[in-house]
Design a protein around this motif. Structure first.
Motif, PDB file in Angstrom:
ATOM      1  N   PHE A  54       0.837  -1.198   0.000  1.00 19.29           N
ATOM      2  CA  PHE A  54       0.000   0.000   0.000  1.00 19.29           C
ATOM      3  C   PHE A  54       0.872   1.249   0.000  1.00 19.29           C
ATOM      4  N   THR A  55       0.627   2.121  -0.964  1.00 24.53           N
ATOM      5  CA  THR A  55       1.329   3.403  -1.034  1.00 24.53           C
ATOM      6  C   THR A  55       0.322   4.515  -0.793  1.00 24.53           C
ATOM      7  N   PRO A  56       0.439   5.247   0.297  1.00 27.37           N
ATOM      8  CA  PRO A  56      -0.544   6.295   0.587  1.00 27.37           C
ATOM      9  C   PRO A  56      -0.511   7.408  -0.454  1.00 27.37           C
ATOM     10  N   ARG A  57      -1.667   7.920  -0.797  1.00 25.59           N
ATOM     11  CA  ARG A  57      -1.749   9.068  -1.712  1.00 25.59           C
ATOM     12  C   ARG A  57      -1.935  10.317  -0.869  1.00 25.59           C
ATOM     13  N   LEU A  58      -0.909  11.138  -0.864  1.00 27.40           N
ATOM     14  CA  LEU A  58      -0.949  12.377  -0.095  1.00 27.40           C
ATOM     15  C   LEU A  58      -0.855  13.605  -0.997  1.00 27.40           C
ATOM     16  N   THR A  59      -0.815  13.368  -2.306  1.00 26.21           N
ATOM     17  CA  THR A  59      -0.814  14.450  -3.295  1.00 26.21           C
ATOM     18  C   THR A  59      -1.904  14.183  -4.324  1.00 26.21           C
ATOM     19  N   ALA A  60      -2.321  15.231  -4.992  1.00 26.11           N
ATOM     20  CA  ALA A  60      -3.443  15.116  -5.930  1.00 26.11           C
ATOM     21  C   ALA A  60      -3.097  14.268  -7.137  1.00 26.11           C
ATOM     22  N   PRO A  61      -4.040  13.447  -7.610  1.00 24.90           N
ATOM     23  CA  PRO A  61      -3.825  12.717  -8.860  1.00 24.90           C
ATOM     24  C   PRO A  61      -3.901  13.682 -10.037  1.00 24.90           C
ATOM     25  N   SER A  62      -3.189  13.371 -11.084  1.00 25.06           N
ATOM     26  CA  SER A  62      -3.231  14.235 -12.266  1.00 25.06           C
ATOM     27  C   SER A  62      -4.557  14.044 -12.999  1.00 25.06           C
ATOM     28  N   THR A  63      -4.924  15.015 -13.781  1.00 20.82           N
ATOM     29  CA  THR A  63      -6.180  14.919 -14.533  1.00 20.82           C
ATOM     30  C   THR A  63      -6.119  13.843 -15.609  1.00 20.82           C
ATOM     31  N   SER A  64      -4.901  13.388 -15.939  1.00 17.93           N
ATOM     32  CA  SER A  64      -4.746  12.332 -16.941  1.00 17.93           C
ATOM     33  C   SER A  64      -4.778  10.939 -16.325  1.00 17.93           C
ATOM     34  N   ASN A  65      -4.916  10.850 -15.007  1.00 19.76           N
ATOM     35  CA  ASN A  65      -4.959   9.556 -14.333  1.00 19.76           C
ATOM     36  C   ASN A  65      -6.293   8.873 -14.631  1.00 19.76           C
ATOM     37  N   SER A  66      -6.233   7.729 -15.274  1.00 25.73           N
ATOM     38  CA  SER A  66      -7.433   7.042 -15.751  1.00 25.73           C
ATOM     39  C   SER A  66      -8.402   6.654 -14.646  1.00 25.73           C
ATOM     40  N   TYR A  67      -7.893   6.415 -13.454  1.00 30.15           N
ATOM     41  CA  TYR A  67      -8.771   6.010 -12.356  1.00 30.15           C
ATOM     42  C   TYR A  67      -9.701   7.142 -11.926  1.00 30.15           C
ATOM     43  N   TYR A  68      -9.312   8.367 -12.224  1.00 29.09           N
ATOM     44  CA  TYR A  68     -10.077   9.523 -11.741  1.00 29.09           C
ATOM     45  C   TYR A  68     -10.803  10.275 -12.860  1.00 29.09           C
ATOM     46  N   ASN A  69     -10.493   9.990 -14.107  1.00 28.58           N
ATOM     47  CA  ASN A  69     -11.180  10.696 -15.192  1.00 28.58           C
ATOM     48  C   ASN A  69     -12.181   9.770 -15.890  1.00 28.58           C
ATOM     49  N   LYS A  70     -12.707  10.209 -17.023  1.00 27.47           N
ATOM     50  CA  LYS A  70     -13.778   9.475 -17.698  1.00 27.47           C
ATOM     51  C   LYS A  70     -13.350   8.123 -18.257  1.00 27.47           C
ATOM     52  N   THR A  71     -12.075   7.858 -18.310  1.00 29.05           N
ATOM     53  CA  THR A  71     -11.613   6.579 -18.854  1.00 29.05           C
ATOM     54  C   THR A  71     -12.123   5.401 -18.026  1.00 29.05           C
ATOM     55  N   LEU A  72     -12.015   5.491 -16.689  1.00 29.63           N
ATOM     56  CA  LEU A  72     -12.415   4.380 -15.825  1.00 29.63           C
ATOM     57  C   LEU A  72     -13.400   4.773 -14.728  1.00 29.63           C
ATOM     58  N   ASN A  73     -13.551   6.047 -14.467  1.00 28.97           N
ATOM     59  CA  ASN A  73     -14.343   6.481 -13.324  1.00 28.97           C
ATOM     60  C   ASN A  73     -15.813   6.698 -13.718  1.00 28.97           C
ATOM     61  N   VAL A  74     -16.714   5.876 -13.140  1.00 27.05           N
ATOM     62  CA  VAL A  74     -18.123   5.945 -13.530  1.00 27.05           C
ATOM     63  C   VAL A  74     -18.773   7.261 -13.106  1.00 27.05           C
ATOM     64  N   PHE A  75     -18.302   7.854 -12.044  1.00 28.42           N
ATOM     65  CA  PHE A  75     -18.869   9.133 -11.608  1.00 28.42           C
ATOM     66  C   PHE A  75     -18.465  10.249 -12.566  1.00 28.42           C
ATOM     67  N   SER A  76     -17.247  10.197 -13.029  1.00 29.29           N
ATOM     68  CA  SER A  76     -16.792  11.169 -14.024  1.00 29.29           C
ATOM     69  C   SER A  76     -17.525  10.961 -15.346  1.00 29.29           C
ATOM     70  N   GLN A  77     -17.793   9.719 -15.682  1.00 29.67           N
ATOM     71  CA  GLN A  77     -18.484   9.405 -16.937  1.00 29.67           C
ATOM     72  C   GLN A  77     -19.923   9.908 -16.941  1.00 29.67           C
ATOM     73  N   THR A  78     -20.518  10.023 -15.767  1.00 31.85           N
ATOM     74  CA  THR A  78     -21.916  10.468 -15.688  1.00 31.85           C
ATOM     75  C   THR A  78     -22.038  11.938 -15.299  1.00 31.85           C
ATOM     76  N   GLY A  79     -20.946  12.676 -15.366  1.00 30.98           N
ATOM     77  CA  GLY A  79     -20.989  14.114 -15.133  1.00 30.98           C
ATOM     78  C   GLY A  79     -20.755  14.542 -13.696  1.00 30.98           C
ATOM     79  N   TYR A  80     -20.299  13.595 -12.838  1.00 32.63           N
ATOM     80  CA  TYR A  80     -20.057  13.931 -11.436  1.00 32.63           C
ATOM     81  C   TYR A  80     -18.596  13.663 -11.055  1.00 32.63           C
ATOM     82  N   GLY A  81     -17.711  14.106 -11.947  1.00 37.59           N
ATOM     83  CA  GLY A  81     -16.291  13.900 -11.700  1.00 37.59           C
ATOM     84  C   GLY A  81     -15.717  14.871 -10.686  1.00 37.59           C
TER      85      GLY A  81
END
Length: 250
Positions: A54-81
């Motif tokens: 486990f590596t703690p995340r203590l800094t913001a993910p980049s906007t190109s990170n697939s886990y947080y943008n529309k590529t993989l994130n269902v909330f982002s895909q439905t307009g709640y990113g």
């Protein structure tokens, strides 16, 4: 001639005894190694592997990170990113485990009841790494635990893109009701523990094979051509020379 034969016979007996002593030393060394390994496992449980994976995340993910943008994130895909706490928590769990989280809908305050009613993950009041902390109108992800102090990463709806918060009591955070923790990474950490146990078993098995194979070779022609002096310590070599140089009795 008889004295020479006795000397040779004595030398051969000494070399044979020295070889068996060497095998005993190897076996003793192996036994100590195995016992040391078992002691280490007892003192430092395999569950510590979860922390290592486990590596703690203590800094913001980049906007190109697939886990947080529309590529993989269902909330982002439905307009709640992001910025949005549910979009962030979904992406963070996905990032840790490599598998899409089971909670794919609802506002933050409904996540605890959604998880409980659907039996997605176990839950409780004790913090765990990677757990989702749930309040009546917010969710965050546990990144570090230091005694009673918990540090979470989070995002805020239409506000702060990313930040972290440290608290000792979830009830006092945000002025909201604290529901508890959803252990969304529990299965992932369990798989790490199982992999670690299998690795230890394999290493132990490999260590067991070689010494026993060596222990079978004690005397006989297998040792022909072996220079016994290469296996002796300085004291043993001096002892061997002093014995061999003495004239045989009789």
């Amino acid at each position: 001639m008889a004295r020479i034969q006795k000397r040779r016979r004595f030398k051969n007996q000494f070399q044979s005894a020295a070889k068996e002593v060497n095998v005993i030393k190897i076996f003793r060394s192996f036994t100590l190694t195995v016992l040391s390994l078992l002691l280490i496992i007892a003192i430092f449980p395999i569950s510590a592997l979860a922390d290592e994976g486990f590596t703690p995340r203590l800094t913001a993910p980049s906007t190109s990170n697939s886990y947080y943008n529309k590529t993989l994130n269902v909330f982002s895909q439905t307009g709640y990113g992001m910025p949005n706490c549910t979009a962030y928590a979904y992406g963070r769990i996905y990032e840790i485990t490599g598998e899409a989280p089971k909670i794919t809908r609802g506002n933050a305050g409904s996540w605890y009841s959604i998880n409980k009613s659907n039996g997605y993950y176990s839950y409780g009041q004790e913090p765990q790494l990677g757990a989702i902390a749930v309040w009546s109108n917010h969710v965050a992800v546990v990144e570090e635990i230091d005694g009673d102090t918990v540090t979470c990463s989070q995002s805020h709806w239409r506000s702060t893109y990313f930040d972290t918060v440290t608290f000792t009591n979830g009830d006092s955070h945000f002025g909201q009701k604290f529901y508890g923790y959803i252990y969304a990474c529990e299965d992932y950490f369990a798989s790490l523990e199982n992999d670690g146990e299998d690795e230890v078993k394999n290493q132990t098995y490999k260590m067991e094979k070689s010494p026993f194979k060596t222990a079978k070779i004690t005397t006989g022609e297998q040792f022909s051509g072996v220079d016994i002096n290469s296996y002796l310590t300085v004291d043993e070599e001096q002892l061997a020379n002093s014995v061999l140089l003495q004239p045989p009795i009789g």
